[in-house]
Motif scaffolding. Sequence first.
Motif: not given
Lengths: 491, 215
Positions: B196-200, B128-137
């Motif tokens: 950024a950590y999640m995406k890494s 799940n590389p989506s910034d929007d998804w992680h921020h909403q989550h």
Amino acid sequence: MSIAVQTAPAPSTGPYTSGDEHVRTELSKIDRSMRGAAIFFLISSIFWLMAGTILALIAAIKAHSPDFLGAYEFLTFGRVRSAHLNAMVFGWSNNAIFAVALWIMARLCRNEVRHNGMLYIAGSIWNIAATIGIVGILAGHGTSIEWLEMPKYVTPLLALSYALIGAWGIMAFRFRKGEHVYVSQWFFLAALFWFPWLYTVAQIMIVFIPARGTVQAITNWWFAHNVLGLWFTPMALGAAYYLIPKVLGKPIHSYYLSVLAFWSLALFYNWAGVHHLIGGPIPVWLISAGIVASVMMVIPVVVTAINHHMTVVGSFGAVWRSPTLRFVVFGAMSYTLTSLIGSAMALRSVNEVTHFTHFTVGHAHHGVYAFFTMIMFGAIYFMMPRLLQREWPSATLIHLHFWFCAVGIGIMVVGLHVGGWIQGMMMNDPDIAFIDTVRATVPWLQSRSVSGLFLTLGHIAFAINVFWMLLPANRKVEGPTLLERRKEAEA
Amino acid sequence: MNNLPLLFLGIFFTLAFSWTGLILTSQIQFGKLVQTTEVLDEEGNPIEGDPLYPEQIVGLAQQGKQVYLDLGCIYCHSQQVRRPGFGADTERGWGERQSVPRDYILQDRVVLGTMRTGPDLMTIGDRNPSDDWHHQHFYNPQITSPGSTMPPYAFLYRVQEVGVEPHPRAVQIPEAFHPGEGLEVIPTRRADALVAYMKSLRMGYSLPEAPIIEQ
């Protein structure tokens, strides 16, 4: 059996007394010399018990209702849960150990204790450090290393304070009188050596000079499992080995079984921690070694169970009447059960289900609470009247304490084991969406919150009784507070 | 037991035995692993010029790891993938291969975790590389995952009044979870770091000892 008779602590004719006038005088002198320090640790432990209970309730409720206090960063689940664990481990448990084990050690060494000032200083440092550590966790300085969450700036304080306390315990042993060294003393002495070793190695290899990669994880579980196995367990077993014969007034069933239990525990327990990493990114031979050791733990556990059972057999009435033994025997039986479940959980086929679930959380509470904490409660019921020369003010409060705690921990253990098993079975079925494993645990997590309410009430009853007893006005001395009248006395 | 020297030796050697067996031996066996290439040459050496794995996470992602640690995410999320056939990690899409010791060698603090109240995060950056998804989550997990028991991390976001123009980095929040009309939700630096950590967190590479086998 002649050896067995020698090895027992001086048999008592009643819950209050020893048969021998001389022994009685000697013990009360030792009790007097230990009074201040033991009460200091005891009061500290009860404050921590209450603080840990409140943190536990917050964490338990958050686990199924995440919006509860959700706006406060310092109370977010990951922090409040760790604060709870550390308050219970470093606050409640260690203070209770310092009170109970050092006191029993002094009694068994049959020598009045000296240099109590050291204990006050060390105990104060310990409690200040633990407080800073837990506030640090809530403030976001936690390490996220399981069982070592306290920020590294409190490590030197804790280490220094422990060094003083441990050295004091070893000195008490060094200047003992009397020939014989009783089984409880081996357990206490060994634990006093093992704990600082475990703590130092873990701190250095994970926090200060971190080892590379998953060597950290192995060190972490070597430490965390051994805090239970080589610190809490020997302290609680040592107390049980002292209290059961002492209250019943008869020697422990078998000297040889207690030797076997001690050495098999010392040998096998400290290899078992790797079972927390089954399936994980470490060499498989390490995991296999951990599984073998976990299964071998059946030996000390069954041997201890037989030894305790054979000592108690025929005296169940006395066990039920004595507040001390009702708690201690509950704890000893829980030790057998939780350890056997633990050995089973280390088997790969079982672990495949239970790993990563609430089953493990239930198991941890089964060990630390139903076994360790219940034995410490029992030991405190024995210790306080002897230190203060007065009796427990209320049998009703002891009843409430026992039943709330016994029922509470029962609900928690059953709820988390069943809920965790369901969670694990669902997680291993890839056709079930992950979110459904989360939803399925919610009712079981709610049952844990209910159990938490029971435990809270039990702890409140206990705390009231302790502080009431400490009031100087309470001078009741009509004989021991028992939970049931003896039948013969009524007749 | 009155043989005290034996007692002391026993106390010492039992723990020394497990420390040597479990920790020292591990340190010797795999405590000095280094990065390597996905495949090795014929002599078993890394191929020169090929990228080295695992990759070092840097910058904002490294700061996000600190946020991960201080919030205690590890108590509900593991970062390890078990082999196919043991559990359902691969079937759930949590990784194409099992994770091995080398995957963790560049981490100052290894956070394998022992709980999966929430899903494993070893490969969340691949999944799940989506910034929007992680921020909403993070702002409120119920937006993306209804029924989740994950706590809301709204304190990592700043709610402010909309200015002349909407903030370019405002998180899209659905009506039901929105803080109110005329307000917008802006990620703080810590929220950005955590995302950024999640995406890494990625494991899309092979290692010589753990190749990804194409199905």
